[in-house]
Design a protein around this motif. Structure first.
Motif, PDB file in Angstrom:
ATOM      1  N   VAL A  87       7.842   7.683  -0.814  1.00  0.00           N
ATOM      2  CA  VAL A  87       8.377   6.787  -2.246  1.00  0.00           C
ATOM      3  C   VAL A  87       7.237   6.627  -3.167  1.00  0.00           C
ATOM      4  O   VAL A  87       7.670   7.213  -4.362  1.00  0.00           O
ATOM      5  CB  VAL A  87       8.796   5.298  -1.734  1.00  0.00           C
ATOM      6  N   VAL A  88       6.133   6.214  -2.950  1.00  0.00           N
ATOM      7  CA  VAL A  88       5.153   6.018  -4.063  1.00  0.00           C
ATOM      8  C   VAL A  88       4.007   6.911  -3.351  1.00  0.00           C
ATOM      9  O   VAL A  88       3.093   6.518  -2.615  1.00  0.00           O
ATOM     10  CB  VAL A  88       4.826   4.740  -3.998  1.00  0.00           C
ATOM     11  N   PRO A  89       3.915   8.188  -3.896  1.00  0.00           N
ATOM     12  CA  PRO A  89       2.677   8.801  -3.442  1.00  0.00           C
ATOM     13  C   PRO A  89       1.316   8.399  -3.785  1.00  0.00           C
ATOM     14  O   PRO A  89       0.850   8.226  -4.765  1.00  0.00           O
ATOM     15  CB  PRO A  89       2.842  10.410  -4.192  1.00  0.00           C
ATOM     16  N   LYS A  90       0.405   8.224  -2.659  1.00  0.00           N
ATOM     17  CA  LYS A  90      -0.882   7.710  -3.123  1.00  0.00           C
ATOM     18  C   LYS A  90      -1.724   8.661  -2.138  1.00  0.00           C
ATOM     19  O   LYS A  90      -1.463   9.132  -1.051  1.00  0.00           O
ATOM     20  CB  LYS A  90      -0.938   6.180  -2.354  1.00  0.00           C
ATOM     21  N   LEU A  91      -3.051   8.993  -2.525  1.00  0.00           N
ATOM     22  CA  LEU A  91      -3.996   9.832  -2.009  1.00  0.00           C
ATOM     23  C   LEU A  91      -4.401   9.243  -0.598  1.00  0.00           C
ATOM     24  O   LEU A  91      -4.272   9.888  -0.024  1.00  0.00           O
ATOM     25  CB  LEU A  91      -5.271   9.916  -3.105  1.00  0.00           C
ATOM     26  N   SER A  92      -4.564   7.762  -0.674  1.00  0.00           N
ATOM     27  CA  SER A  92      -5.004   7.471   0.770  1.00  0.00           C
ATOM     28  C   SER A  92      -3.648   7.486   1.567  1.00  0.00           C
ATOM     29  O   SER A  92      -4.114   7.762   2.914  1.00  0.00           O
ATOM     30  CB  SER A  92      -5.202   5.822   0.521  1.00  0.00           C
ATOM     31  N   ALA A  93      -2.474   7.278   1.239  1.00  0.00           N
ATOM     32  CA  ALA A  93      -1.471   7.652   2.215  1.00  0.00           C
ATOM     33  C   ALA A  93      -1.474   9.068   2.802  1.00  0.00           C
ATOM     34  O   ALA A  93      -1.010   9.261   3.871  1.00  0.00           O
ATOM     35  CB  ALA A  93      -0.041   7.136   1.521  1.00  0.00           C
ATOM     36  N   TYR A  94      -1.604   9.948   1.968  1.00  0.00           N
ATOM     37  CA  TYR A  94      -1.510  11.190   2.248  1.00  0.00           C
ATOM     38  C   TYR A  94      -2.826  11.758   3.105  1.00  0.00           C
ATOM     39  O   TYR A  94      -2.641  12.287   4.107  1.00  0.00           O
ATOM     40  CB  TYR A  94      -1.709  12.215   1.001  1.00  0.00           C
TER      41      TYR A  94
ATOM     42  N   VAL B 133      -9.227   4.188  10.313  1.00  0.00           N
ATOM     43  CA  VAL B 133     -10.104   4.058   9.018  1.00  0.00           C
ATOM     44  C   VAL B 133      -9.095   4.276   8.074  1.00  0.00           C
ATOM     45  O   VAL B 133      -9.309   3.583   7.070  1.00  0.00           O
ATOM     46  CB  VAL B 133     -11.522   4.846   9.045  1.00  0.00           C
ATOM     47  N   THR B 134      -8.268   5.514   8.152  1.00  0.00           N
ATOM     48  CA  THR B 134      -7.353   5.729   6.648  1.00  0.00           C
ATOM     49  C   THR B 134      -6.119   4.840   6.734  1.00  0.00           C
ATOM     50  O   THR B 134      -5.973   4.686   5.832  1.00  0.00           O
ATOM     51  CB  THR B 134      -6.988   7.379   7.040  1.00  0.00           C
ATOM     52  N   THR B 135      -5.870   4.319   8.151  1.00  0.00           N
ATOM     53  CA  THR B 135      -4.798   3.310   7.961  1.00  0.00           C
ATOM     54  C   THR B 135      -5.265   2.189   7.462  1.00  0.00           C
ATOM     55  O   THR B 135      -4.706   1.697   6.456  1.00  0.00           O
ATOM     56  CB  THR B 135      -4.541   2.888   9.404  1.00  0.00           C
ATOM     57  N   ILE B 136      -6.575   1.913   7.471  1.00  0.00           N
ATOM     58  CA  ILE B 136      -6.960   0.390   6.996  1.00  0.00           C
ATOM     59  C   ILE B 136      -7.253   0.802   5.451  1.00  0.00           C
ATOM     60  O   ILE B 136      -6.977  -0.189   4.586  1.00  0.00           O
ATOM     61  CB  ILE B 136      -8.436   0.092   7.531  1.00  0.00           C
ATOM     62  N   VAL B 137      -7.795   1.831   5.039  1.00  0.00           N
ATOM     63  CA  VAL B 137      -7.957   2.289   3.847  1.00  0.00           C
ATOM     64  C   VAL B 137      -6.804   2.166   2.835  1.00  0.00           C
ATOM     65  O   VAL B 137      -6.529   1.987   1.458  1.00  0.00           O
ATOM     66  CB  VAL B 137      -8.733   3.675   3.424  1.00  0.00           C
ATOM     67  N   SER B 138      -5.817   2.895   3.580  1.00  0.00           N
ATOM     68  CA  SER B 138      -4.562   3.244   2.916  1.00  0.00           C
ATOM     69  C   SER B 138      -3.472   1.857   2.427  1.00  0.00           C
ATOM     70  O   SER B 138      -2.908   1.670   1.693  1.00  0.00           O
ATOM     71  CB  SER B 138      -3.493   4.266   3.768  1.00  0.00           C
ATOM     72  N   LYS B 139      -4.078   0.910   3.369  1.00  0.00           N
ATOM     73  CA  LYS B 139      -3.328  -0.589   3.269  1.00  0.00           C
ATOM     74  C   LYS B 139      -4.129  -1.387   2.136  1.00  0.00           C
ATOM     75  O   LYS B 139      -3.502  -1.931   1.333  1.00  0.00           O
ATOM     76  CB  LYS B 139      -3.400  -1.304   4.637  1.00  0.00           C
ATOM     77  N   LYS B 140      -5.260  -1.076   1.910  1.00  0.00           N
ATOM     78  CA  LYS B 140      -6.062  -1.787   1.073  1.00  0.00           C
ATOM     79  C   LYS B 140      -6.448  -1.140  -0.231  1.00  0.00           C
ATOM     80  O   LYS B 140      -6.720  -1.892  -1.314  1.00  0.00           O
ATOM     81  CB  LYS B 140      -7.398  -2.174   1.647  1.00  0.00           C
ATOM     82  N   CYS B 141      -6.508   0.169  -0.400  1.00  0.00           N
ATOM     83  CA  CYS B 141      -6.762   0.827  -1.395  1.00  0.00           C
ATOM     84  C   CYS B 141      -5.661   1.011  -2.390  1.00  0.00           C
ATOM     85  O   CYS B 141      -4.748   1.613  -2.081  1.00  0.00           O
ATOM     86  CB  CYS B 141      -7.609   2.200  -0.913  1.00  0.00           C
ATOM     87  N   PRO B 142      -5.760   0.931  -3.843  1.00  0.00           N
ATOM     88  CA  PRO B 142      -4.660   0.923  -4.565  1.00  0.00           C
ATOM     89  C   PRO B 142      -4.635   2.717  -5.160  1.00  0.00           C
ATOM     90  O   PRO B 142      -3.985   2.936  -5.840  1.00  0.00           O
ATOM     91  CB  PRO B 142      -5.120   0.316  -5.600  1.00  0.00           C
ATOM     92  N   LEU B 143      -5.411   3.462  -4.619  1.00  0.00           N
ATOM     93  CA  LEU B 143      -5.233   4.986  -4.871  1.00  0.00           C
ATOM     94  C   LEU B 143      -4.048   5.379  -4.503  1.00  0.00           C
ATOM     95  O   LEU B 143      -3.683   5.328  -3.226  1.00  0.00           O
ATOM     96  CB  LEU B 143      -6.311   5.882  -4.618  1.00  0.00           C
TER      97      LEU B 143
END
Length: 173
Positions: free
Chosen positions: A95-102, A163-173
């Protein structure tokens, strides 16, 4: 009072993540060490080598240790996927492409690839030590060693997944 409750949940979440990482890394390391022990047990079995053919009796000890290593790897992977992966992260990528989610999805994919590779190598090592196999043929006696190395790699990829799971939840990128 509202701020204290929020801080408590964050602290509990952090402790849970650290405990999960320790359990998963511990299971992966146990799988790797047990697979190394299975290879040693496999090497202790009497064998005769004629040029490229090798005649070797199966090792019951290597068979059982291989099954234990495979079980530990599978349990570690299941825990890593259940806890480290959330449906919300997958939906965010669509839905909302984010670098951290990728990044999270890439790490999730790598974790699956490493787990499948490790399970395949350990299964092949187990298969080579079954009682009903033919005694002679082409063998690679380092399959269980390769499987143990992949178990150690799975531990590293699982930590990166968290680590990427935590970053994707907290990072606005």
């Amino acid at each position: 009072m509202g701020k204290g409750g929020k801080g408590g949940k964050s602290g509990c979440f952090s402790v849970t993540i650290v405990l999960c990482i320790l359990v998963i890394v511990g299971l992966d390391f146990v799988a790797g060490i047990v697979a190394k022990q299975a290879e040693v047990a496999q090497d202790e079995v009497k064998h005769v080598k004629l040029w490229i053919l090798e005649c070797k009796a199966p090792s019951q000890k290597a068979f059982m240790l291989g099954i234990i290593a495979l079980g530990c790897l599978l349990v570690a992977h299941i825990i890593a996927i259940i806890i480290g992966c959330s449906i919300s992260n997958m939906v965010k990528v669509l839905v909302v492409p984010k670098l951290s989610a990728y990044l999270n999805m890439a790490c999730l994919s790598l974790t699956w690839i490493v787990a499948i590779l490790g399970a395949g190598l350990l299964t092949l090592g187990i298969w080579m030590n079954r009682e009903s196999r033919s005694k002679c043929g082409f063998t690679d006696k380092h399959i269980l060693s390769y499987g143990s190395k992949v178990c150690f790699a799975h531990a590293a990829f699982s930590v990166v997944l968290y680590v990427t799971t935590i970053v994707s939840k907290k990072c606005p990128l």
